[in-house]
Design a protein around this motif. Structure first.
Motif, PDB file in Angstrom:
ATOM      1  N   ALA A 286       1.573  56.560  27.905  1.00  0.00           N
ATOM      2  CA  ALA A 286       1.663  56.979  29.311  1.00  0.00           C
ATOM      3  C   ALA A 286       2.063  55.785  30.161  1.00  0.00           C
ATOM      4  O   ALA A 286       1.934  54.639  29.724  1.00  0.00           O
ATOM      5  CB  ALA A 286       0.321  57.519  29.781  1.00  0.00           C
ATOM      6  N   ARG A 287       2.511  56.080  31.395  1.00  0.00           N
ATOM      7  CA  ARG A 287       2.916  54.980  32.291  1.00  0.00           C
ATOM      8  C   ARG A 287       1.731  54.384  33.056  1.00  0.00           C
ATOM      9  O   ARG A 287       1.800  53.270  33.537  1.00  0.00           O
ATOM     10  CB  ARG A 287       3.990  55.469  33.259  1.00  0.00           C
ATOM     11  CG  ARG A 287       5.363  55.544  32.595  1.00  0.00           C
ATOM     12  CD  ARG A 287       6.467  55.432  33.630  1.00  0.00           C
ATOM     13  NE  ARG A 287       6.484  56.603  34.502  1.00  0.00           N
ATOM     14  CZ  ARG A 287       7.125  57.734  34.214  1.00  0.00           C
ATOM     15  NH1 ARG A 287       7.803  57.845  33.102  1.00  0.00           N
ATOM     16  NH2 ARG A 287       7.095  58.750  35.053  1.00  0.00           N
ATOM     17  N   GLY A 288       0.643  55.178  33.148  1.00  0.00           N
ATOM     18  CA  GLY A 288      -0.534  54.646  33.834  1.00  0.00           C
ATOM     19  C   GLY A 288      -1.780  54.998  33.043  1.00  0.00           C
ATOM     20  O   GLY A 288      -1.831  56.048  32.398  1.00  0.00           O
ATOM     21  N   PHE A 289      -2.772  54.111  33.050  1.00  0.00           N
ATOM     22  CA  PHE A 289      -4.016  54.427  32.346  1.00  0.00           C
ATOM     23  C   PHE A 289      -5.210  53.801  33.049  1.00  0.00           C
ATOM     24  O   PHE A 289      -5.066  52.826  33.793  1.00  0.00           O
ATOM     25  CB  PHE A 289      -3.966  53.999  30.882  1.00  0.00           C
ATOM     26  CG  PHE A 289      -3.117  52.790  30.610  1.00  0.00           C
ATOM     27  CD1 PHE A 289      -1.814  52.947  30.174  1.00  0.00           C
ATOM     28  CD2 PHE A 289      -3.619  51.513  30.811  1.00  0.00           C
ATOM     29  CE1 PHE A 289      -1.015  51.836  29.931  1.00  0.00           C
ATOM     30  CE2 PHE A 289      -2.841  50.400  30.558  1.00  0.00           C
ATOM     31  CZ  PHE A 289      -1.529  50.562  30.122  1.00  0.00           C
ATOM     32  N   ALA A 290      -6.364  54.400  32.805  1.00  0.00           N
ATOM     33  CA  ALA A 290      -7.592  53.932  33.454  1.00  0.00           C
ATOM     34  C   ALA A 290      -8.775  54.250  32.572  1.00  0.00           C
ATOM     35  O   ALA A 290      -8.697  55.105  31.686  1.00  0.00           O
ATOM     36  CB  ALA A 290      -7.760  54.618  34.811  1.00  0.00           C
ATOM     37  N   ALA A 347      -9.663  59.452  36.496  1.00  0.00           N
ATOM     38  CA  ALA A 347     -10.853  58.905  35.816  1.00  0.00           C
ATOM     39  C   ALA A 347     -12.058  58.951  36.750  1.00  0.00           C
ATOM     40  O   ALA A 347     -13.164  59.331  36.354  1.00  0.00           O
ATOM     41  CB  ALA A 347     -10.583  57.473  35.358  1.00  0.00           C
ATOM     42  N   LYS A 348     -11.830  58.602  38.013  1.00  0.00           N
ATOM     43  CA  LYS A 348     -12.935  58.598  38.979  1.00  0.00           C
ATOM     44  C   LYS A 348     -13.476  60.016  39.189  1.00  0.00           C
ATOM     45  O   LYS A 348     -14.689  60.235  39.188  1.00  0.00           O
ATOM     46  CB  LYS A 348     -12.450  58.022  40.319  1.00  0.00           C
ATOM     47  CG  LYS A 348     -13.557  57.968  41.349  1.00  0.00           C
ATOM     48  CD  LYS A 348     -13.111  57.388  42.655  1.00  0.00           C
ATOM     49  CE  LYS A 348     -14.322  57.239  43.574  1.00  0.00           C
ATOM     50  NZ  LYS A 348     -13.974  56.614  44.836  1.00  0.00           N
ATOM     51  N   LYS A 349     -12.558  60.964  39.345  1.00  0.00           N
ATOM     52  CA  LYS A 349     -12.961  62.354  39.568  1.00  0.00           C
ATOM     53  C   LYS A 349     -13.793  62.865  38.386  1.00  0.00           C
ATOM     54  O   LYS A 349     -14.849  63.485  38.566  1.00  0.00           O
ATOM     55  CB  LYS A 349     -11.690  63.200  39.741  1.00  0.00           C
ATOM     56  CG  LYS A 349     -11.941  64.644  40.075  1.00  0.00           C
ATOM     57  CD  LYS A 349     -10.613  65.364  40.265  1.00  0.00           C
ATOM     58  CE  LYS A 349     -10.843  66.867  40.375  1.00  0.00           C
ATOM     59  NZ  LYS A 349      -9.590  67.613  40.210  1.00  0.00           N
TER      60      LYS A 349
END
Ligand SMILES: Nc1ncnc2c1ncn2[C@@H]1O[C@H](COP(=O)(O)OP(=O)(O)O)[C@@H](O)[C@H]1O
Ligand SMILES: [Mg+2]
Length: 360
Positions: A286-290, A347-349
């Motif tokens: 993926a282009r973004g991860f957390a 991730a926060k949600k």
């Protein structure tokens, strides 16, 4: 998490641990014992082909002796574990390879602490030389009162004092080196600490020239020291430049996101490296991860849980610890998305939902 990945890869594992309630013992065959006792460690090491550890706070001399007696290799090598588990020898190691780190000095008495506090202009961070983690063992001292409270904490083998760094953000990465000498790095990620303990991780962040230089120096360290396995690297990004905060000779919380954001997680890479398999560069999915840590909010026993349902792109991980404590890491949520900020928001949600539902 290492045991789960090893099983998936077809590598049989066996755990040496103190209690059947430990997370690893819940998913893999185990032997009860104390890795610090030669009488427990030697028969265990004799029964396996190669060994590794999930915490660096064991007696490296005992591991070295057991390993030599039975010929089973332990990776990362116990000598390196010993160097890195002690903040003082870890700082010396960083200095030796010209890796920037915050200015520091050894502290072995309350008098040394006063001298260090003055030398650091009245804003210092004292750290126990051994056994510190998640902020336990780290003391920020900004007044003489705080300094006198500190002397109560002083015990052999002492502490180090560091200059307080006014960082703009904290970042981290994990590097992995195999037995043939191949080294790769997972991307740099931003890490957010709350009460000196990791709350979330988000990336990738742009690789600057300074980060590239740092990677080259760390690669030299790993190669010259013949390091094998994963190593966690925590950094401060500050106006004075990049500084390594600390190293951890193992898989690291700040790379848990690799379980769902990379085709090879840090756990798989570490197991492959210590088993003598050849590594190749992992690719992102993926282009973004957390990653968002699920931290305990109260002291209570934990029984079986009902896992919260995740939205697409989010992954729930629970460790099976039997007790919650305020700030204790009980699990985490990984998220992937079109961008780092999308992944962090998801991730926060999901972490908020998990906390509400599980009430840990
Ligand atoms: N020299 C320093 N200056 C400012 N903050 C620091 C310094 N050292 C540590 N901290 C803060 O305390 C946190 C925990 O310290 P760290 O050395 O990483 O110990 P731990 O092993 O507990 O993670 C860091 O992530 C950072 O937020
Ligand atoms: Mg740390």
């Amino acid at each position: 998490m290492m045991a789960l990945e090893a099983h998936r890869l077809g590598i049989a594992v066996k755990i040496l641990c103190a209690s059947a309630a430990e997370p690893a013992a819940q998913v893999a065959p185990f032997v009860l014992g104390d890795p610090n006792q030669l009488s427990d460690l030697l028969p265990f090491l004799s029964s396996v082909r190669v060994a590794t550890f999930e915490s660096e706070f064991y007696d490296s001399a005992v591991i070295e002796t057991a390993s030599r007696k039975c010929g089973t290799q332990v990776f990362p090598q116990p000598g390196l574990m010993g160097l890195i588990q002690d903040r003082l020898t870890q700082k010396e190691l960083l200095d030796r390879y010209d890796i920037p780190t915050s200015p520091w000095r050894p502290v072995s008495s309350p008098q040394d602490a006063v001298v260090a506090y003055i030398a650091m202009n009245g804003r210092a961070v004292f750290k126990k030389r051994r056994f510190g983690y998640d902020g336990y063992g780290t003391f920020v001292v900004k007044s003489e009162n705080e300094l006198s409270a500190l002397s109560l904490q002083m015990a052999a083998p002492g502490m180090i004092a560091e200059r307080f760094v006014r960082f703009t953000r904290e970042i981290a990465t994990v590097a992995v080196r195999d037995q043939k000498g191949t080294v790769f790095f997972y991307p740099f990620v931003e890490t957010k600490q709350k009460d000196a303990r990791c709350l979330w991780v988000n990336g990738p962040i742009k690789e600057t020239k300074a980060l590239k230089t740092l990677k080259a120096r760390i690669t030299t360290l790993l190669s010259k020291e013949n390091y094998v396995g994963a190593i966690g690297i925590e950094l401060f990004d500050s106006e004075e430049g990049l500084m390594v905060n600390e190293l951890a000779p193992r898989v690291h919380n700040t790379a848990h996101y690799t379980q769902n954001a990379f085709h090879m997680s840090q756990f798989a890479a570490h197991i492959l490296a210590v088993s003598g398999e050849r590594l190749s560069e992992p690719s992102p999915l993926a282009r973004g991860f957390a990653m968002w840590n699920l931290l305990g909010s109260q002291a209570r026993e934990l029984s079986e849980i009902h896992p919260p349902m995740m939205e697409s792109g989010a992954f729930f991980h629970w460790y099976g610890k039997i007790e919650s404590r305020p700030g204790r890491k009980l699990g985490h949520i990984n998220a992937i998305g079109k961008s780092p900020s999308d992944a962090l928001a998801l991730a926060k949600k999901m972490a908020t939902k998990a906390a509400r539902q599980l009430k840990y």
